[in-house]
Design an enzyme around this catalytic site. Structure first.
Site, mmCIF file in Angstrom:
data_model
loop_
_atom_site.group_PDB
_atom_site.id
_atom_site.type_symbol
_atom_site.label_atom_id
_atom_site.label_comp_id
_atom_site.label_asym_id
_atom_site.label_seq_id
_atom_site.Cartn_x
_atom_site.Cartn_y
_atom_site.Cartn_z
ATOM 1 N N ASP A 100 0.822 -1.213 0.000
ATOM 2 C CA ASP A 100 0.000 0.000 0.000
ATOM 3 C C ASP A 100 0.851 1.256 0.000
ATOM 4 O O ASP A 100 0.436 2.302 -0.510
ATOM 5 C CB ASP A 100 -1.017 0.000 1.136
ATOM 6 C CG ASP A 100 -0.414 -0.193 2.514
ATOM 7 O OD1 ASP A 100 0.655 -0.823 2.607
ATOM 8 O OD2 ASP A 100 -0.992 0.277 3.484
ATOM 9 N N GLU A 151 -2.730 -1.041 15.704
ATOM 10 C CA GLU A 151 -2.501 -1.000 14.250
ATOM 11 C C GLU A 151 -0.994 -1.208 14.018
ATOM 12 O O GLU A 151 -0.152 -0.795 14.831
ATOM 13 C CB GLU A 151 -2.987 0.370 13.730
ATOM 14 C CG GLU A 151 -2.760 0.625 12.262
ATOM 15 C CD GLU A 151 -1.344 1.116 11.989
ATOM 16 O OE1 GLU A 151 -0.784 1.843 12.830
ATOM 17 O OE2 GLU A 151 -0.795 0.716 10.946
ATOM 18 N N HIS A 154 -4.604 1.048 2.808
ATOM 19 C CA HIS A 154 -4.447 1.973 3.927
ATOM 20 C C HIS A 154 -3.639 3.228 3.599
ATOM 21 O O HIS A 154 -4.145 4.343 3.704
ATOM 22 C CB HIS A 154 -3.787 1.248 5.105
ATOM 23 C CG HIS A 154 -4.523 0.027 5.558
ATOM 24 N ND1 HIS A 154 -5.728 0.076 6.241
ATOM 25 C CD2 HIS A 154 -4.228 -1.289 5.411
ATOM 26 C CE1 HIS A 154 -6.128 -1.162 6.502
ATOM 27 N NE2 HIS A 154 -5.254 -2.007 6.009
HETATM 28 O O1 RIB Z 1 -1.783 -0.911 9.225
HETATM 29 C C1 RIB Z 1 -1.497 -0.522 7.905
HETATM 30 C C2 RIB Z 1 -0.094 -0.015 7.819
HETATM 31 O O2 RIB Z 1 0.809 -1.044 8.179
HETATM 32 C C3 RIB Z 1 0.304 0.397 6.392
HETATM 33 O O3 RIB Z 1 1.248 1.432 6.461
HETATM 34 C C4 RIB Z 1 0.936 -0.843 5.851
HETATM 35 O O4 RIB Z 1 1.912 -0.544 4.837
HETATM 36 C C5 RIB Z 1 1.612 -1.390 7.055
HETATM 37 O O5 RIB Z 1 2.862 -0.747 7.162
HETATM 38 CA CA CA Z 2 3.241 1.362 5.157
#
Ligand code: RIB
Ligand code: CA
Length: 324
Positions: free
Chosen positions: A13, A163, A234
Site C-alpha cells: 500500500d 494498528e 491503507h
Molecule cells: O496498518 C497498515 C499499515 O501497516 C500500512 O502502512 C501498511 O503498509 C503497514 O505498514
Molecule cells: Ca506502510
C-alpha cells in the site's frame, strides 16, 4: 502545490500511495525516506528505489533510515506484503543507489530549508520521525503539517488493540504524539473502508504497463489476505487526504499511545472528549469512498500515460539504434 516528504516502508500500500502522490499535480515529492517495517530496511529501500525509476522520478532522493524500533525487536508484515515487500511484482531492478546520509537528517534538513512549507507524511512505523523530533525539536514547528497513516480508535490489525505502524514501534509513536505538534492521524477507522474491489481492480487492468506490472499484482496479492471484497489500501488514504482534505472527516482529539500493556501495547487511546485539554491530534473518522477512488484512479491514469509514453519513447529509441 503541497511539497511533501514521504517516510515509508514499501510495502504494497506504500507503493500504491507513492504512485498516487507522483500522479497528483497538487503534490511535489521532495524525498522518500525509508524505515524497516513491513519488511527489512534493505527491502523497503530497494522497493522505494525500484518504484521511483519505474514510475519515472529518479531525481527524487531516497534516503534510508532506521532498520527497526527504538527499543523493541523487529516485527514485520511479510505475511501480508510478501517476502519482497511488493508481493509478486517483478519491477525492473533499480539502477541508481539511495542517497548518502540518514533519513533522520534528511527530514530535519528538508524541513529546516523550507520552514512552514513541507508536509511530512508517515506511512510506516514512526521510528525515523521520532528520532528527528528528538534530534531537532524545531521540526515540529517547521513542518507545515504532519500526517500519518496509523492508529485506530476502534480495533487494530496487528493485534486486536493495535494498528501495525504504531505496534511496530510504540515508543516512537509516543514520542511523536507528545512532541508538541498536532498529528493528523488517518487510522484504520478510515482506511478500512478504502477497499480495492473487483471494479477498482478492473479499472487498474486497463492502465497498460502500470496496471499490469504494478497496480493489479499489488492489489491481487494484497487481496489474498483479506476476507472483505478487496484489500484496504491503507497508506493511499493518507496521500489522498493531502490532495483533497474534504475526502476525510477529521475531529480534534487527545491521543495517547499505550507502551506498557501486555495485550494493548501500541494501542492509540483516542479521546474526542477534550474537556479543557488542547488536542494533540486531528483524527480521521470517515472517508468519501467513491470520491477517494475517483481521485486515486484518475491520478493512476495520469501515471499510466506517462509510463506508456516512456515505453513508446524507449521503443522508438531502440528502433532508431537498430535502424528500423
Ligand atoms: O496498518 C497498515 C499499515 O501497516 C500500512 O502502512 C501498511 O503498509 C503497514 O505498514
Ligand atoms: Ca506502510
Amino acid at each position: 502545490m503541497r511539497r511533501i516528504v514521504i517516510d515509508c516502508d514499501p510495502g504494497i500500500d506504500d507503493a500504491l500511495a507513492i504512485t498516487l502522490a507522483h500522479g497528483s499535480p497538487e503534490l511535489e515529492i521532495l524525498g522518500i525516506t525509508t524505515v524497516g517495517g513491513n519488511v527489512s530496511l534493505e527491502k523497503t529501500t530497494a522497493n522505494a528505489l525500484k518504484l521511483r525509476e519505474f514510475l519515472g522520478f529518479p531525481e527524487v532522493p531516497v534516503v534510508p533510515g532506521s532498520p527497526g524500533a527504538l527499543l523493541r525487536s523487529r516485527v514485520d508484515a511479510a505475511d501480508v506484503h510478501g517476502d519482497s515487500g511488493l508481493g509478486d511484482t517483478r519491477l525492473p531492478p533499480a539502477t541508481l543507489p539511495p542517497s548518502d546520509g540518514h533519513a533522520v537528517d534528511f527530514i530535519i534538513e528538508t524541513l529546516a530549508a523550507h520552514p512552514g512549507e513541507v508536509t511530512l507524511v508517515g506511512i510506516g512505523p514512526l521510528t525515523n520521525v521520532a528520532l528527528a523530533v528528538r534530534k531537532e525539536p524545531r521540526v515540529t514547528e517547521w513542518a507545515r503539517e504532519f500526517v500519518i497513516l496509523g492508529g485506530s480508535y476502534t480495533r487494530g490489525n496487528f493485534t486486536p488493540a493495535a494498528e501495525f505502524n504504531i505496534a511496530a514501534d510504540p515508543e516512537a509513536a509516543a514520542i511523536v504524539f507528545t512532541a508538541g505538534w498536532t498529528v493528523t492521524m488517518i487510522g484504520l477507522d478510515v482506511s478500512r473502508s478504502a477497499l480495492a474491489t473487483g471494479a477498482v481492480v478492473d479499472r487498474m487492468r486497463a492502465m497498460g504497463r502500470l496496471g499490469a506490472d504494478l497496480l493489479v499484482p499489488c492489489a491481487e496479492f494484497y487481496g489474498m489476505v483479506t476476507a472483505d471484497d478487496g484489500p484496504a489500501v491503507h497508506d493511499v488514504c493518507a496521500i489522498a487526504y493531502l490532495i483533497d482534505p474534504t475526502l476525510i472527516e477529521i475531529q480534534p482529539a487527545v491521543v495517547e499511545v499505550e507502551t506498557v500493556g501486555r495485550f494493548t501495547s501500541g494501542m492509540t487511546v483516542v479521546d474526542f472528549d477534550l474537556g479543557d485539554r488542547a488536542p494533540n491530534a486531528l483524527v480521521g473518522t470517515s472517508i468519501d469512498v467513491p470520491r477517494f477512488w475517483e481521485l486515486t484512479l484518475s491520478a493512476y491514469d495520469q501515471v499510466a500515460r506517462q509510463c506508456e509514453g516512456v515505453v513508446a519513447l524507449e521503443s522508438c529509441q531502440e528502433a532508431v539504434v537498430e535502424g528500423r
